[in-house]
Design a protein around this motif. Structure first.
Motif, PDB file in Angstrom:
ATOM      1  N   ALA A  37       0.843  -1.189   0.000  1.00  0.00           N
ATOM      2  CA  ALA A  37       0.000   0.000   0.000  1.00  0.00           C
ATOM      3  C   ALA A  37       0.879   1.239   0.000  1.00  0.00           C
ATOM      4  N   GLY A  38       0.672   2.124  -0.968  1.00  0.00           N
ATOM      5  CA  GLY A  38       1.384   3.395  -0.991  1.00  0.00           C
ATOM      6  C   GLY A  38       2.566   3.423  -1.922  1.00  0.00           C
ATOM      7  N   ALA A  39       2.846   4.612  -2.448  1.00  0.00           N
ATOM      8  CA  ALA A  39       3.974   4.830  -3.349  1.00  0.00           C
ATOM      9  C   ALA A  39       5.162   5.387  -2.588  1.00  0.00           C
ATOM     10  N   THR A  40       6.343   5.212  -3.152  1.00  0.00           N
ATOM     11  CA  THR A  40       7.576   5.666  -2.510  1.00  0.00           C
ATOM     12  C   THR A  40       7.531   7.167  -2.226  1.00  0.00           C
ATOM     13  N   GLY A  41       7.909   7.544  -0.999  1.00  0.00           N
ATOM     14  CA  GLY A  41       8.047   8.951  -0.637  1.00  0.00           C
ATOM     15  C   GLY A  41       6.742   9.667  -0.370  1.00  0.00           C
ATOM     16  N   THR A  42       5.625   8.931  -0.348  1.00  0.00           N
ATOM     17  CA  THR A  42       4.320   9.545  -0.121  1.00  0.00           C
ATOM     18  C   THR A  42       3.727   9.021   1.175  1.00  0.00           C
ATOM     19  N   ALA A  43       3.286   9.911   2.044  1.00  0.00           N
ATOM     20  CA  ALA A  43       2.697   9.499   3.315  1.00  0.00           C
ATOM     21  C   ALA A  43       1.405   8.732   3.084  1.00  0.00           C
ATOM     22  N   LEU A  44       1.177   7.704   3.907  1.00  0.00           N
ATOM     23  CA  LEU A  44      -0.053   6.933   3.827  1.00  0.00           C
ATOM     24  C   LEU A  44      -1.198   7.702   4.476  1.00  0.00           C
ATOM     25  N   VAL A  45      -2.380   7.608   3.866  1.00  0.00           N
ATOM     26  CA  VAL A  45      -3.557   8.300   4.386  1.00  0.00           C
ATOM     27  C   VAL A  45      -4.748   7.354   4.344  1.00  0.00           C
ATOM     28  N   ASN A  46      -5.685   7.535   5.288  1.00  0.00           N
ATOM     29  CA  ASN A  46      -6.830   6.630   5.309  1.00  0.00           C
ATOM     30  C   ASN A  46      -7.882   6.962   4.264  1.00  0.00           C
ATOM     31  N   THR A  47      -7.635   8.019   3.474  1.00  0.00           N
ATOM     32  CA  THR A  47      -8.546   8.380   2.393  1.00  0.00           C
ATOM     33  C   THR A  47      -8.210   7.682   1.080  1.00  0.00           C
ATOM     34  N   GLY A  48      -7.072   6.978   1.015  1.00  0.00           N
ATOM     35  CA  GLY A  48      -6.779   6.199  -0.173  1.00  0.00           C
ATOM     36  C   GLY A  48      -5.335   6.262  -0.619  1.00  0.00           C
ATOM     37  N   ASN A  49      -4.778   5.107  -0.970  1.00  0.00           N
ATOM     38  CA  ASN A  49      -3.400   4.970  -1.420  1.00  0.00           C
ATOM     39  C   ASN A  49      -3.343   3.958  -2.555  1.00  0.00           C
ATOM     40  N   PRO A  50      -2.428   4.153  -3.509  1.00  0.00           N
ATOM     41  CA  PRO A  50      -2.301   3.169  -4.584  1.00  0.00           C
ATOM     42  C   PRO A  50      -1.834   1.822  -4.045  1.00  0.00           C
ATOM     43  N   VAL A  51      -2.184   0.761  -4.762  1.00  0.00           N
ATOM     44  CA  VAL A  51      -1.799  -0.600  -4.385  1.00  0.00           C
ATOM     45  C   VAL A  51      -0.877  -1.164  -5.460  1.00  0.00           C
ATOM     46  N   PHE A  52       0.170  -1.848  -5.014  1.00  0.00           N
ATOM     47  CA  PHE A  52       1.131  -2.489  -5.912  1.00  0.00           C
ATOM     48  C   PHE A  52       1.302  -3.946  -5.504  1.00  0.00           C
ATOM     49  N   LEU A  53       1.525  -4.805  -6.479  1.00  0.00           N
ATOM     50  CA  LEU A  53       1.933  -6.178  -6.225  1.00  0.00           C
ATOM     51  C   LEU A  53       3.410  -6.292  -6.575  1.00  0.00           C
ATOM     52  N   ASP A  54       4.231  -6.464  -5.539  1.00  0.00           N
ATOM     53  CA  ASP A  54       5.680  -6.560  -5.718  1.00  0.00           C
ATOM     54  C   ASP A  54       6.085  -8.024  -5.795  1.00  0.00           C
ATOM     55  N   GLU A  55       6.745  -8.394  -6.896  1.00  0.00           N
ATOM     56  CA  GLU A  55       7.223  -9.762  -7.086  1.00  0.00           C
ATOM     57  C   GLU A  55       8.702  -9.842  -6.732  1.00  0.00           C
ATOM     58  N   PHE A  56       9.055 -10.817  -5.886  1.00  0.00           N
ATOM     59  CA  PHE A  56      10.442 -11.048  -5.478  1.00  0.00           C
ATOM     60  C   PHE A  56      10.888 -12.441  -5.877  1.00  0.00           C
ATOM     61  N   SER A  57      12.162 -12.585  -6.189  1.00  0.00           N
ATOM     62  CA  SER A  57      12.746 -13.920  -6.235  1.00  0.00           C
ATOM     63  C   SER A  57      12.919 -14.395  -4.796  1.00  0.00           C
ATOM     64  N   THR A  58      13.233 -15.663  -4.607  1.00  0.00           N
ATOM     65  CA  THR A  58      13.286 -16.203  -3.250  1.00  0.00           C
ATOM     66  C   THR A  58      14.500 -15.726  -2.448  1.00  0.00           C
ATOM     67  N   ASP A  59      15.422 -15.004  -3.083  1.00  0.00           N
ATOM     68  CA  ASP A  59      16.525 -14.417  -2.324  1.00  0.00           C
ATOM     69  C   ASP A  59      16.258 -12.952  -1.975  1.00  0.00           C
ATOM     70  N   GLY A  60      15.060 -12.472  -2.279  1.00  0.00           N
ATOM     71  CA  GLY A  60      14.686 -11.111  -1.911  1.00  0.00           C
ATOM     72  C   GLY A  60      14.924 -10.070  -2.973  1.00  0.00           C
ATOM     73  N   THR A  61      15.310 -10.480  -4.171  1.00  0.00           N
ATOM     74  CA  THR A  61      15.532  -9.532  -5.266  1.00  0.00           C
ATOM     75  C   THR A  61      14.205  -9.146  -5.911  1.00  0.00           C
ATOM     76  N   LEU A  62      13.991  -7.845  -6.078  1.00  0.00           N
ATOM     77  CA  LEU A  62      12.779  -7.386  -6.744  1.00  0.00           C
ATOM     78  C   LEU A  62      12.799  -7.782  -8.218  1.00  0.00           C
ATOM     79  N   VAL A  63      11.701  -8.354  -8.694  1.00  0.00           N
ATOM     80  CA  VAL A  63      11.565  -8.739 -10.090  1.00  0.00           C
ATOM     81  C   VAL A  63      10.735  -7.710 -10.853  1.00  0.00           C
ATOM     82  N   GLN A  64       9.578  -7.354 -10.304  1.00  0.00           N
ATOM     83  CA  GLN A  64       8.734  -6.333 -10.910  1.00  0.00           C
ATOM     84  C   GLN A  64       7.726  -5.857  -9.878  1.00  0.00           C
ATOM     85  N   SER A  65       7.089  -4.736 -10.178  1.00  0.00           N
ATOM     86  CA  SER A  65       6.050  -4.182  -9.324  1.00  0.00           C
ATOM     87  C   SER A  65       4.873  -3.781 -10.194  1.00  0.00           C
ATOM     88  N   ILE A  66       3.725  -4.390  -9.982  1.00  0.00           N
ATOM     89  CA  ILE A  66       2.547  -4.167 -10.805  1.00  0.00           C
ATOM     90  C   ILE A  66       1.609  -3.209 -10.090  1.00  0.00           C
TER      91      ILE A  66
END
Length: 330
Positions: A37-66
């Motif tokens: 929940a939330g984009a980088t550098g933006t404070a979270l608010v209860n009125t609404g935040n963007p949602v992302f699905l972050d995919e990681f490899s099993t060693d913790g490396t980011l693959v993509q963010s949808i």
């Protein structure tokens, strides 16, 4: 169990970009996906935040963010989160393995008023379905689900229909693309995770004194009047379970026999079933870790767990993804 931690530094780096659903790459089998929940550098608010699905490899490396849509895009509705509600954002995978399923609110960013307090008539509760190619469907917009409270999770057998649960309303079911849902179980109104394991529907809750982890009816019924029944031997009036994972590790015990629970008041809990009764088999972590998400993979006699913890309910958010290995078997 032993544990390795994906550091906050790597987590900060991993959310530095996002790709749209139209340009998302297929998920890699065996990778891990996290609801953010939330984009980088933006404070979270209860009125609404963007949602992302972050995919990681099993060693913790980011693959993509949808990125999930934040405006109407054709038939797709916005799917945003309240951001400061720790009970939201529980993911599940359809039991046929083809889809990730999640929930949110159908309002564009920039609205006013706390999202959980809105009525579902005014702000539809959205069920998101994301296939193995990263294609997003948010056409299921329900006006009778979790009204005035949090939509927390949904699950499915094959992506054509969904069981949904949240802070009110019990277990409900809706077809893909529907605008209304039907009641399935009212045993407990306030629920958290919905999931299907071994062709059986399950749910979790910390409300009341009837159950904490339970089956819902027999199999995967969509009919009304299904009764949620606590797993025999598990606590019914204590604990704060969120996500959970069930595995079949013992050939001598029919069906699933090993249970891992993310409990934000206790850590990760393990139970095993013998003779149809579940018994505690240990734990790791503590209440201060605030574990809420968990997924399990069994391989060659050991179980690898991926769990989320330390998520906050303030504007600054937070959170960690960790990996644990349990080699103790059933």
């Amino acid at each position: 169990m032993r544990i390795s931690r994906f550091t906050r530094a790597s987590l900060a780096a991993l959310i530095a970009f996002a790709v749209s659903p139209l340009s998302a790459a297929p998920f890699t089998p065996g990778n891990v996906v996290v609801y953010r929940a939330g984009a980088t550098g933006t404070a979270l608010v209860n009125t609404g935040n963007p949602v992302f699905l972050d995919e990681f490899s099993t060693d913790g490396t980011l693959v993509q963010s949808i990125a999930l849509p934040t405006t109407i895009q054709g038939a797709n509705q916005p799917l945003i989160s309240s951001g400061t509600a720790t009970s939201e954002g529980l993911l599940s995978r359809s039991s046929d393995g083809r889809y990730l399923v999640l929930t949110g609110y159908g309002r564009a960013l920039g609205g006013s008023g706390s999202l959980p307090s809105t009525s579902a008539d005014a702000v539809k509760r959205i069920v998101g379905r994301v296939d193995a190619d990263g294609v997003v469907d948010t056409t299921t917009a329900l006006g009778d689900y979790a009204s005035g409270n949090n939509p927390r999770s949904a699950t499915s057998v094959d992506g054509s229909g969904f069981w949904v649960a949240g802070g009110t309303g019990g277990v409900r079911h809706a077809a893909l693309g529907a605008s209304t849902s039907s009641a399935v179980s009212s045993t407990v109104a306030n629920l958290r995770q919905m999931a299907v394991f071994n062709d059986q529907l399950y749910t979790s809750t910390s409300s009341g004194s009837a159950l904490r982890i339970a089956t819902v009816g027999t199999g995967t019924s969509t009919e009304t009047g299904q009764v949620a029944v606590s797993l025999p031997g598990l606590p019914v009036s204590s604990g704060s379970p969120y996500a959970f994972s069930l595995l079949d590790l013992d050939e001598g015990e029919p069906g699933v026999d090993t249970l891992y629970v993310a409990d934000d008041g206790a850590g990760i809990l393990k139970y095993s079933k013998s003779g149809g009764v579940w018994s505690a088999r240990g734990s790791i972590g503590s209440a201060s870790d605030a574990y809420r998400g968990i997924a399990a993979i069994a391989d060659a006699g050991s179980v690898t767990l991926f769990a989320t913890r330390a998520g906050g309910s303030s504007a600054t958010g937070g959170g960690q993804l960790v990996r644990l290995v349990d080699a103790s078997g059933h």
